[in-house]
Design a protein around this motif. Structure first.
Motif, short mmCIF file in Angstrom:
data_model
loop_
_atom_site.label_atom_id
_atom_site.label_comp_id
_atom_site.label_asym_id
_atom_site.label_seq_id
_atom_site.Cartn_x
_atom_site.Cartn_y
_atom_site.Cartn_z
N THR A 1 0.83 -1.21 0.00
CA THR A 1 0.00 0.00 0.00
C THR A 1 0.86 1.25 0.00
O THR A 1 0.55 2.24 -0.66
CB THR A 1 -0.93 0.01 1.24
OG1 THR A 1 -1.76 -1.15 1.20
CG2 THR A 1 -1.80 1.26 1.26
N ILE A 2 1.95 1.21 0.74
CA ILE A 2 2.90 2.33 0.77
C ILE A 2 4.25 1.81 0.32
O ILE A 2 4.81 0.89 0.93
CB ILE A 2 3.00 2.93 2.19
CG1 ILE A 2 1.66 3.55 2.60
CG2 ILE A 2 4.12 3.97 2.26
CD1 ILE A 2 1.64 4.12 4.00
N ASN A 3 4.77 2.39 -0.79
CA ASN A 3 6.05 1.90 -1.31
C ASN A 3 6.95 3.02 -1.82
O ASN A 3 7.98 2.76 -2.44
CB ASN A 3 5.83 0.87 -2.42
CG ASN A 3 4.94 1.39 -3.54
OD1 ASN A 3 4.79 2.60 -3.72
ND2 ASN A 3 4.33 0.47 -4.27
N ASN A 4 6.56 4.27 -1.59
CA ASN A 4 7.42 5.39 -1.99
C ASN A 4 7.05 6.62 -1.17
O ASN A 4 6.11 6.59 -0.37
CB ASN A 4 7.30 5.68 -3.49
CG ASN A 4 5.87 5.96 -3.92
OD1 ASN A 4 5.17 6.78 -3.33
ND2 ASN A 4 5.42 5.27 -4.97
N SER A 5 7.79 7.70 -1.37
CA SER A 5 7.57 8.90 -0.56
C SER A 5 6.21 9.53 -0.81
O SER A 5 5.60 10.11 0.09
CB SER A 5 8.68 9.92 -0.82
OG SER A 5 8.70 10.32 -2.18
N ASN A 6 5.69 9.41 -2.04
CA ASN A 6 4.38 10.00 -2.35
C ASN A 6 3.27 9.27 -1.60
O ASN A 6 2.35 9.90 -1.07
CB ASN A 6 4.12 9.95 -3.85
CG ASN A 6 4.99 10.91 -4.63
OD1 ASN A 6 5.39 11.95 -4.11
ND2 ASN A 6 5.30 10.58 -5.87
N ASN A 7 3.34 7.93 -1.58
CA ASN A 7 2.37 7.15 -0.81
C ASN A 7 2.41 7.51 0.66
O ASN A 7 1.38 7.67 1.32
CB ASN A 7 2.64 5.65 -0.94
CG ASN A 7 2.48 5.13 -2.35
OD1 ASN A 7 3.10 4.13 -2.70
ND2 ASN A 7 1.66 5.77 -3.17
N GLU B 1 -0.88 12.76 5.41
CA GLU B 1 -1.85 13.83 5.24
C GLU B 1 -3.26 13.35 5.60
O GLU B 1 -4.02 14.07 6.27
CB GLU B 1 -1.83 14.35 3.81
CG GLU B 1 -0.58 15.16 3.48
CD GLU B 1 -0.59 15.70 2.05
OE1 GLU B 1 -1.52 15.32 1.28
OE2 GLU B 1 0.30 16.49 1.71
N ALA B 2 -3.60 12.15 5.19
CA ALA B 2 -4.94 11.62 5.51
C ALA B 2 -5.11 11.44 7.01
O ALA B 2 -6.17 11.74 7.57
CB ALA B 2 -5.15 10.28 4.78
N GLU B 3 -4.07 10.95 7.68
CA GLU B 3 -4.15 10.76 9.13
C GLU B 3 -4.27 12.09 9.86
O GLU B 3 -5.02 12.23 10.82
CB GLU B 3 -2.93 9.99 9.63
CG GLU B 3 -2.94 8.51 9.26
CD GLU B 3 -4.14 7.78 9.85
OE1 GLU B 3 -4.31 7.80 11.08
OE2 GLU B 3 -4.92 7.21 9.08
N LEU B 4 -3.53 13.10 9.40
CA LEU B 4 -3.61 14.42 10.04
C LEU B 4 -4.97 15.08 9.81
O LEU B 4 -5.47 15.80 10.67
CB LEU B 4 -2.50 15.32 9.53
CG LEU B 4 -1.09 15.02 10.06
CD1 LEU B 4 -0.04 15.80 9.28
CD2 LEU B 4 -1.00 15.36 11.54
N LYS B 5 -5.58 14.82 8.68
CA LYS B 5 -6.87 15.43 8.38
C LYS B 5 -8.05 14.69 9.00
O LYS B 5 -9.04 15.31 9.39
CB LYS B 5 -7.07 15.49 6.86
CG LYS B 5 -6.16 16.49 6.15
CD LYS B 5 -6.39 16.46 4.65
CE LYS B 5 -5.51 17.46 3.93
NZ LYS B 5 -5.69 17.41 2.44
N TYR B 6 -7.93 13.35 9.09
CA TYR B 6 -9.10 12.56 9.51
C TYR B 6 -8.80 11.52 10.59
O TYR B 6 -9.73 10.95 11.14
CB TYR B 6 -9.68 11.81 8.29
CG TYR B 6 -9.86 12.66 7.08
CD1 TYR B 6 -10.82 13.67 7.05
CD2 TYR B 6 -9.07 12.47 5.94
CE1 TYR B 6 -10.98 14.47 5.93
CE2 TYR B 6 -9.24 13.27 4.81
CZ TYR B 6 -10.19 14.26 4.81
OH TYR B 6 -10.35 15.04 3.70
N GLY B 7 -7.54 11.24 10.87
CA GLY B 7 -7.19 10.07 11.66
C GLY B 7 -7.18 10.28 13.16
O GLY B 7 -7.47 11.36 13.69
#
Length: 229
Positions: A41-47, A53-59
């Motif tokens: 699911t996460i394999n580079n800096s963009n991921n 960002e998603a965690e900071l906004k909603y997590g």
């Protein structure tokens, strides 16, 4: 955003509290990131940037940070019952055993350190009892060193982002420069998130973090692991 002004003492105190060198074991947790890297699911800096960002906004980090501020306020007022209530509340809303255990372990370590550095905090630590969540312990420490709400919240969020980027550097892997680029790019979002959290009422405390919850649950049985969560 209103300018944060700190005395040298307050500035150095919050730097120490948010330092990666603080012996609370934060480096040993990836908060599900290790599972997300293994399953692709996460394999580079963009991921990784998108995830942060998603965690900071909603997590759940938003909720933790909001409770940290409530812990700071309760400690400032000497509201021992309030500290205990918010600590129990935060323990109750944890989604997984790993996330709860990491919060308790870091909270215990920070309180043990704080009471040795500042024995006057023993009554507050005793009032909260065991187990103590890290957010509550951070709030107590911020109150003791008279850190204002904005600085404490920014430091709390920044240390969280810094820890996960460090985990990402090891796991994906990323270069050190890429990690520092991510940390620099997070500054505007951290500032916005701080203001949003400060505006939250108690009844507004909620989050959407099912991706983290699922990753954390799977990590409990992940075969090869570098991290404890």
């Amino acid at each position: 955003m209103e300018l944060i002004t700190l005395t040298n003492f307050h500035f150095l105190s919050i730097l120490q509290l948010a330092s990666p060198a603080l012996p609370v074991g934060a480096y040993s947790y990836s908060e599900g990131l290790e599972m997300l890297v293994e399953n692709g699911t996460i394999n580079n800096s963009n991921n990784l940037k998108d995830w942060l960002e998603a965690e900071l906004k909603y997590g759940s980090i938003r909720m933790d940070a909001a409770v940290m501020i409530r812990g700071l306020q309760a400690a400032n007022l000497g509201d021992w019952e309030g500290l205990k209530r918010w600590n129990l509340w935060l323990s109750a809303v944890r989604d997984t055993e790993e996330l709860r255990a990491s919060s308790w372990q870091m909270g215990r370590s920070l309180l043990q350190l704080l009471t040795k550095l500042a024995p006057s905090t023993v009554p507050l630590a005793s009032a909260v009892g065991y187990p103590c969540n890290y957010a509550i312990a951070f709030g107590i420490a911020s109150s003791h060193w008279q850190i204002n709400h904005q600085a404490a919240l920014l430091a709390y969020l920044h240390s969280w982002v810094n820890n996960l980027i460090t985990a990402g550097i090891k796991l994906i892997p990323l270069g050190q420069t890429a990690g520092q680029e991510l940390l620099l790019e997070s500054q505007a979002l951290l500032s916005d998130t701080m203001l949003e959290i400060l505006a939250l009422e108690d009844d507004d405390l909620a989050y959407c973090s099912w991706g983290l919850s699922l990753a954390s649950m799977q990590h409990e049985t992940q075969y090869t692991r570098l991290f404890r969560s």
